[in-house]
Design an enzyme around this catalytic site. Structure first.
Site, PDB file in Angstrom:
ATOM      1  CB  SER A   1       9.368  64.574  23.260  1.00 43.15           C
ATOM      2  OG  SER A   1       9.461  65.884  23.794  1.00 43.15           O
TER       3      SER A   1
ATOM      4  CE  LYS B   1      11.205  62.811  19.985  1.00 46.36           C
ATOM      5  NZ  LYS B   1      11.564  61.392  20.217  1.00 46.36           N
TER       6      LYS B   1
ATOM      7  CE1 TYR C   1      13.480  65.861  19.838  1.00 47.80           C
ATOM      8  CE2 TYR C   1      11.935  67.388  20.872  1.00 47.80           C
ATOM      9  CZ  TYR C   1      12.694  66.236  20.916  1.00 47.80           C
ATOM     10  OH  TYR C   1      12.662  65.442  22.037  1.00 47.80           O
TER      11      TYR C   1
ATOM     12  CG  ASP D   1      23.510  55.957  11.008  1.00 48.70           C
ATOM     13  OD1 ASP D   1      22.433  56.412  11.452  1.00 48.70           O
ATOM     14  OD2 ASP D   1      24.310  56.638  10.331  1.00 48.70           O
TER      15      ASP D   1
END
Length: 252
Positions: A139, A158, A154, A59
């Site tokens: 990304s 990034k 998110y 994990d």
């Protein structure tokens, strides 16, 4: 870099870009260790891998599991030459109405696990005098804001990853290390990350209306980066689908 028989770790290796990268690196003759919670999916990626594929149930949000994973690789497979920090998740997580636990999971997966991986990989590479390569899968959201408040955590993870990667490169340069590091930032890639984060309907709708590339395209890009001469460090690379309109990449 002669990669035959060298050791690579790929995080988030059970599906998508990670799975495609595992296959691509095996084709180069590398010994590949996949980190993911779904260990059985890694083990089923390739039938005839000549004993070069290893799967570890890890994990990435649990630092000690990550540290133990690197230690296991060094002791049982060999010192690492290549690290592909690919593990990542996308979830709805606004600031004003978001859930703290969701925020934390996004940041732990997309940023903290990468920082830990970079630190451990550099430590091992330097101890064994290896001029290795670290590729952080970022990304395009790390390079511009998609203007969707539901994706702020998110996007923030990034953006932080982009800045951190460049600063690791600078740290390595200052200590005279030849270890290379790249922030590889794809646009929309057809994987299960959208469905797992937002549901099948939104995933299907997004891929219906937007241009996309495939996980195998990014795996081939990784192979290209690894093929570049040691004197050359491509510190950042954006790989977009032809015709992408940046601010429109959102499941909404």
């Amino acid at each position: 870099m002669d990669l035959n028989e060298k050791v690579a770790i790929v995080t988030g290796a059970s599906a998508g870009i990670g799975a495609a990268t595992v296959k691509a690196l095996l084709n180069l003759g590398m010994k590949v260790v996949g980190f993911a919670r779904r260990k059985e999916l890694i083990e089923s990626l390739v039938e005839n891998h000549n004993g070069k594929l290893f799967a570890r149930c890890i994990d990435m949000t649990k630092p000690q599991e990550v540290l133990d994973g690197f230690d296991w690789v060094t002791k049982n497979v060999g010192p690492i030459h290549v690290l592909i920090n690919n593990a990542g998740i996308a979830r709805y997580a606004s600031i004003l109405s978001g859930n703290f636990e969701v925020w934390k999971r996004i940041m732990d997966t997309n940023f903290m696990s990468v920082a830990i991986g970079c630190k451990e990989a550099v430590k091992i590479m330097r101890e064994h005098k290896i001029d290795g390569y670290i590729i952080n899968i970022n990304s395009v959201h790390g390079y511009y804001d998609c203007l969707d408040s539901n994706l702020i955590m998110y996007t923030s993870s990034k953006s932080a990853l982009r800045i951190m990667t460049e600063n690791v490169r600078l740290e390595l340069a200052k200590i005279g290390s030849n270890i290379r590091i790249t922030s590889l930032a794809p646009g929309l890639v057809k994987t299960d990350i959208v469905e797992s984060g937002y549901g099948k309907d939104k995933s299907d709708a997004m891929y219906d209306r937007l241009p996309f590339i495939f996980a195998e395209d990014i795996a081939k890009t990784i192979v290209y980066l690894l093929s570049t001469p040691p004197r050359m460090n491509i510190s950042e690379m954006l790989v977009r689908p032809t015709g992408e309109i940046g601010t429109k990449i959102s499941p909404m």
